[in-house]
Motif scaffolding. Structure first.
Motif, PDB file in Angstrom:
ATOM      1  N   VAL A  15      -6.834 -13.189   0.493  1.00 49.65           N
ATOM      2  CA  VAL A  15      -7.968 -12.991   1.393  1.00 49.65           C
ATOM      3  C   VAL A  15      -9.126 -13.862   0.913  1.00 49.65           C
ATOM      4  CG1 VAL A  15      -9.615 -11.326   2.333  1.00 49.65           C
ATOM      5  CG2 VAL A  15      -7.219 -10.667   1.999  1.00 49.65           C
ATOM      6  N   LEU A  16      -9.614 -14.713   1.814  1.00 47.65           N
ATOM      7  CA  LEU A  16     -10.693 -15.649   1.495  1.00 47.65           C
ATOM      8  C   LEU A  16     -12.060 -15.094   1.857  1.00 47.65           C
ATOM      9  CD1 LEU A  16      -8.994 -18.871   2.888  1.00 47.65           C
ATOM     10  CD2 LEU A  16      -8.996 -18.032   0.521  1.00 47.65           C
ATOM     11  N   ALA A  17     -12.136 -14.328   2.950  1.00 43.57           N
ATOM     12  CA  ALA A  17     -13.403 -13.759   3.406  1.00 43.57           C
ATOM     13  C   ALA A  17     -13.127 -12.442   4.125  1.00 43.57           C
ATOM     14  CB  ALA A  17     -14.109 -14.726   4.342  1.00 43.57           C
ATOM     15  N   ARG A  19     -12.167  -8.546   4.664  1.00 42.01           N
ATOM     16  CA  ARG A  19     -11.131  -7.708   4.075  1.00 42.01           C
ATOM     17  C   ARG A  19     -10.004  -7.539   5.079  1.00 42.01           C
ATOM     18  NH1 ARG A  19     -12.814  -1.619   4.953  1.00 42.01           N
ATOM     19  NH2 ARG A  19     -14.341  -1.948   6.569  1.00 42.01           N
ATOM     20  N   ARG A  47      -9.520  -7.253  -0.419  1.00 43.62           N
ATOM     21  CA  ARG A  47     -10.848  -7.819  -0.176  1.00 43.62           C
ATOM     22  C   ARG A  47     -10.890  -9.300  -0.560  1.00 43.62           C
ATOM     23  NH1 ARG A  47     -11.489  -2.757  -0.074  1.00 43.62           N
ATOM     24  NH2 ARG A  47     -13.247  -1.390  -0.094  1.00 43.62           N
ATOM     25  N   ALA A  48     -11.954  -9.971  -0.127  1.00 51.33           N
ATOM     26  CA  ALA A  48     -12.130 -11.396  -0.445  1.00 51.33           C
ATOM     27  C   ALA A  48     -11.983 -11.609  -1.950  1.00 51.33           C
ATOM     28  CB  ALA A  48     -13.506 -11.874   0.023  1.00 51.33           C
ATOM     29  N   GLY A  49     -11.192 -12.604  -2.324  1.00 49.51           N
ATOM     30  CA  GLY A  49     -10.952 -12.915  -3.720  1.00 49.51           C
ATOM     31  C   GLY A  49      -9.747 -12.186  -4.306  1.00 49.51           C
ATOM     32  N   CYS A  51      -5.561 -10.808  -3.897  1.00 54.45           N
ATOM     33  CA  CYS A  51      -4.304 -11.190  -3.276  1.00 54.45           C
ATOM     34  C   CYS A  51      -3.289 -10.078  -3.490  1.00 54.45           C
ATOM     35  CB  CYS A  51      -3.787 -12.514  -3.842  1.00 54.45           C
ATOM     36  SG  CYS A  51      -3.383 -12.459  -5.586  1.00 54.45           S
ATOM     37  N   ASN A  64      -7.215  -6.441  10.612  1.00 57.22           N
ATOM     38  CA  ASN A  64      -8.632  -6.537  10.267  1.00 57.22           C
ATOM     39  C   ASN A  64      -9.250  -5.180  10.587  1.00 57.22           C
ATOM     40  OD1 ASN A  64     -11.362  -6.947  10.055  1.00 57.22           O
ATOM     41  ND2 ASN A  64     -11.409  -8.813  11.273  1.00 57.22           N
ATOM     42  N   THR A  70     -12.249 -11.834   9.255  1.00 57.98           N
ATOM     43  CA  THR A  70     -11.412 -11.881   8.059  1.00 57.98           C
ATOM     44  C   THR A  70     -10.682 -13.214   8.056  1.00 57.98           C
ATOM     45  OG1 THR A  70     -11.061  -9.490   8.044  1.00 57.98           O
ATOM     46  CG2 THR A  70      -9.452 -10.816   6.871  1.00 57.98           C
ATOM     47  N   ARG A  71     -10.691 -13.885   6.910  1.00 56.15           N
ATOM     48  CA  ARG A  71      -9.928 -15.122   6.759  1.00 56.15           C
ATOM     49  C   ARG A  71      -8.973 -14.941   5.595  1.00 56.15           C
ATOM     50  NH1 ARG A  71     -12.795 -20.195   5.835  1.00 56.15           N
ATOM     51  NH2 ARG A  71     -13.839 -18.968   4.266  1.00 56.15           N
ATOM     52  N   TYR A  72      -7.713 -15.318   5.816  1.00 60.03           N
ATOM     53  CA  TYR A  72      -6.722 -15.211   4.758  1.00 60.03           C
ATOM     54  C   TYR A  72      -5.675 -16.292   4.920  1.00 60.03           C
ATOM     55  CZ  TYR A  72      -3.845 -12.810   8.266  1.00 60.03           C
ATOM     56  OH  TYR A  72      -3.136 -12.487   9.410  1.00 60.03           O
TER      57      TYR A  72
END
Length: 95
Positions: A15-17, A19, A47-49, A51, A64, A70-72
């Motif tokens: 997850v980049l941004a 959740r 959550r962001a950061g 995996c 989402n 959400t970006r992943y």
């Protein structure tokens, strides 16, 4: 991303941004998303950061849970050493 299976591949969801909610349940037999009714759903919030690793034959979906974006990314790889991609799914060089 709707219900699907990793089949013979393993996946890493990063997850980049925002959740994401990852939901997993036993893979239906035969493997058919329409058969996904029933079965206990296991839920993990990523959550962001963060995996999460998905082993082969994991039936899952990514949701989402909020109104925020959400970006992943998914990273997939063959589960068996030496296995090559077919190129049909856009992965691997083919044979």
């Amino acid at each position: 991303m709707p219900w699907h299976s990793t089949d013979s591949r393993e996946e890493l969801l990063i997850v980049l941004a925002g959740r994401a909610r990852l939901e997993t349940k036993p893979t239906p037999r035969p493997r058919d998303a329409a058969m996904a009714q029933g079965g206990r759903i296991h839920t993990v919030t990523v959550r962001a950061g963060q995996c999460v690793f998905l082993p082969p034959d994991t039936f899952h979906q990514v949701v989402n849970p909020s109104s925020s974006q959400t970006r992943y990314v998914y990273v997939t790889a063959p589960a068996k050493t030496g296995e090559r991609g077919t190129g049909k799914d856009g992965c691997g060089a083919g044979s």
